[in-house]
Write a protein that holds these residues in place. Structure first.
Motif, PDB file in Angstrom:
ATOM      1  N   ASP A   1      -2.858  -2.165  -1.389  1.00 51.46           N
ATOM      2  CA  ASP A   1      -1.454  -1.885  -1.082  1.00 51.46           C
ATOM      3  C   ASP A   1      -1.007  -0.701  -1.923  1.00 51.46           C
ATOM      4  O   ASP A   1      -0.626  -0.850  -3.081  1.00 51.46           O
ATOM      5  CB  ASP A   1      -0.591  -3.108  -1.366  1.00 51.46           C
ATOM      6  CG  ASP A   1       0.863  -2.909  -0.930  1.00 51.46           C
ATOM      7  OD1 ASP A   1       1.185  -1.817  -0.405  1.00 51.46           O
ATOM      8  OD2 ASP A   1       1.675  -3.832  -1.123  1.00 51.46           O
ATOM      9  N   PHE A   2      -1.036   0.489  -1.329  1.00 53.34           N
ATOM     10  CA  PHE A   2      -0.661   1.699  -2.052  1.00 53.34           C
ATOM     11  C   PHE A   2       0.843   1.944  -1.914  1.00 53.34           C
ATOM     12  O   PHE A   2       1.364   2.082  -0.795  1.00 53.34           O
ATOM     13  CB  PHE A   2      -1.445   2.901  -1.516  1.00 53.34           C
ATOM     14  CG  PHE A   2      -1.059   4.207  -2.156  1.00 53.34           C
ATOM     15  CD1 PHE A   2      -1.498   4.509  -3.436  1.00 53.34           C
ATOM     16  CD2 PHE A   2      -0.257   5.129  -1.492  1.00 53.34           C
ATOM     17  CE1 PHE A   2      -1.133   5.700  -4.050  1.00 53.34           C
ATOM     18  CE2 PHE A   2       0.108   6.320  -2.091  1.00 53.34           C
ATOM     19  CZ  PHE A   2      -0.334   6.604  -3.381  1.00 53.34           C
ATOM     20  N   ASN A   3       1.521   1.975  -3.048  1.00 49.48           N
ATOM     21  CA  ASN A   3       2.963   2.288  -3.089  1.00 49.48           C
ATOM     22  C   ASN A   3       3.800   1.406  -2.159  1.00 49.48           C
ATOM     23  O   ASN A   3       4.792   1.863  -1.577  1.00 49.48           O
ATOM     24  CB  ASN A   3       3.204   3.761  -2.742  1.00 49.48           C
ATOM     25  CG  ASN A   3       3.069   4.659  -3.963  1.00 49.48           C
ATOM     26  OD1 ASN A   3       2.752   4.202  -5.057  1.00 49.48           O
ATOM     27  ND2 ASN A   3       3.302   5.944  -3.775  1.00 49.48           N
ATOM     28  N   GLY A   4       3.380   0.143  -1.995  1.00 52.47           N
ATOM     29  CA  GLY A   4       4.144  -0.784  -1.173  1.00 52.47           C
ATOM     30  C   GLY A   4       4.099  -0.503   0.315  1.00 52.47           C
ATOM     31  O   GLY A   4       4.910  -1.022   1.087  1.00 52.47           O
ATOM     32  N   LEU A   5       3.107   0.285   0.755  1.00 54.34           N
ATOM     33  CA  LEU A   5       2.992   0.631   2.177  1.00 54.34           C
ATOM     34  C   LEU A   5       2.301  -0.456   2.991  1.00 54.34           C
ATOM     35  O   LEU A   5       2.274  -0.402   4.221  1.00 54.34           O
ATOM     36  CB  LEU A   5       2.230   1.950   2.336  1.00 54.34           C
ATOM     37  CG  LEU A   5       2.928   3.198   1.777  1.00 54.34           C
ATOM     38  CD1 LEU A   5       1.996   4.395   1.867  1.00 54.34           C
ATOM     39  CD2 LEU A   5       4.222   3.467   2.543  1.00 54.34           C
TER      40      LEU A   5
END
Length: 361
Positions: free
Chosen positions: A27-31
């Motif tokens: 989960d990169f930066n809440g994406l």
């Protein structure tokens, strides 16, 4: 279990970098998706790529008239890309050979792309130690470029002086010592390096090239190796190794937060001095490189009794010290102590070397 990895590459990556990548992997930066799943042309990934490039420009103090290209193909790919980009069909280039990788670059050019002039630049002194003879690094008038490898990973030899090439561009391979010491980028026409030793996972190659050298590629140079094409497309002409590029950005941020390349150079000198001073203090081991030319990051050495090599490696592995076997070209041993290797890792190695020597003396 803590394993100390002295491999020449792929090699250690800083623990904080690995931990951040692990945290963001799914989960990169809440994406809601990982960095490896993202389109390289998405706004989110383009921001990651741009930040990595700017960080590298900052920590290396790269002048504005140099392009930074994030490529694939490794160092060997660049052995071909260099002549394909800047060697005219009827031209020639000087190759200053100091070890295995500069010789590979010379052969790639000479056997496939044009005239390459070989300069053998390593000699042996009266004690049997290898040293760099800088007097052999004389450029030939009219050469399209001069080529050198600033750190020979296989041979354990590092160039700390630069040849005077005048108006002839100096092209250097810094795959194994990039970001380990401060350099003046403006002294080079181009710098190439693979990421798998000091920067990121394998699969990413970076070229830092002066803008006036762009636009000279041969017609049959593959587009993905054409520096001008890559520069025009911000290294996105084809799908890049997006994960390694992202990891490189994390590493560049780690370096900046540490205090930059100057801090890493200080640490690397400390580590190298500790290891070489121990090796020089005993006749059980021998480093066959003159002190002035010893690599700070690839320490090659041999055992006095080479029949003990297998036992030395097996016992090291049992104590969680891996990657110490020398390159197949030279044999012996090699300890690679790149940027990510902390001083503790060298201290652990020295204690093992001392223990093994005492047990077999």
């Amino acid at each position: 279990m803590k394993v100390w990895n002295y491999s020449a590459g792929p090699s250690m990556i800083p623990v904080p970098v690995m931990e951040k990548a692990q945290k963001e992997f799914c989960d990169f930066n809440g994406l809601g998706m990982g960095i490896v799943e993202m389109s390289h042309r998405s706004a989110e990934y383009m921001a990651v790529a741009a930040e990595a490039e700017q960080l590298l420009r900052d920590i290396m103090e790269i002048p504005a008239n140099y392009k930074i290209l994030f490529e694939q193909g490794g160092g060997r790919g660049q052995f071909a890309a260099v002549p394909l980009n800047i060697l005219p069909e009827d031209g020639f280039a000087d190759y200053f050979v100091t070890g295995h990788w500069s010789r590979c670059a010379y052969k790639e050019c000479a056997e496939r792309y044009g005239k390459a002039i070989l300069h053998e630049c390593v000699e042996k002194d009266s004690d049997g130690n290898f040293y760099i003879d800088y007097s052999k690094m004389q450029v030939t008038p009219g050469a399209a470029y001069a080529y050198a490898c600033l750190n020979e990973t296989v041979n354990g030899i590092e160039m700390f002086n630069l040849p005077e090439t005048g108006d002839i561009p100096l092209i250097v391979d810094m795959s194994s010592n990039i970001l380990t010491r401060k350099i003046d980028v403006s002294k080079f026409g181009a710098i190439i390096f693979g990421a798998q030793k000091n920067v990121a996972p394998a699969g990413l190659t970076v070229t830092i090239v002066r803008e006036d050298l762009l636009g000279r590629a041969r017609k049959y140079c593959p587009s993905i190796f054409d520096w001008s094409v890559l520069a025009a497309h911000d290294s996105m002409y084809n799908t890049p190794n997006s994960f390694a590029w992202y990891m490189a950005g994390l590493d560049f941020k780690w370096i900046k937060d540490l205090g930059g390349v100057a801090e890493l150079e200080k640490r690397n000198c400390q580590k190298a001095n500790l290891l070489y001073n121990f090796l020089d203090s005993t006749d059980f081991y021998r480093c066959p490189i003159a002190k002035s030319d010893r690599s700070r990051v690839n320490c090659v050495f041999t055992l006095k009794d080479e029949s003990l090599n297998a036992e030395f490696l097996a016992q090291a592995k049992s104590e969680h010290l891996v990657g110490l076997k020398g390159h197949k070209v030279l044999g012996g041993m090699r300890a690679s102590i790149y940027n990510a290797m902390p001083l503790e890792g060298v201290e652990v190695l020295v204690r093992y070397l001392d223990k093994f020597a005492k047990a077999h003396s």
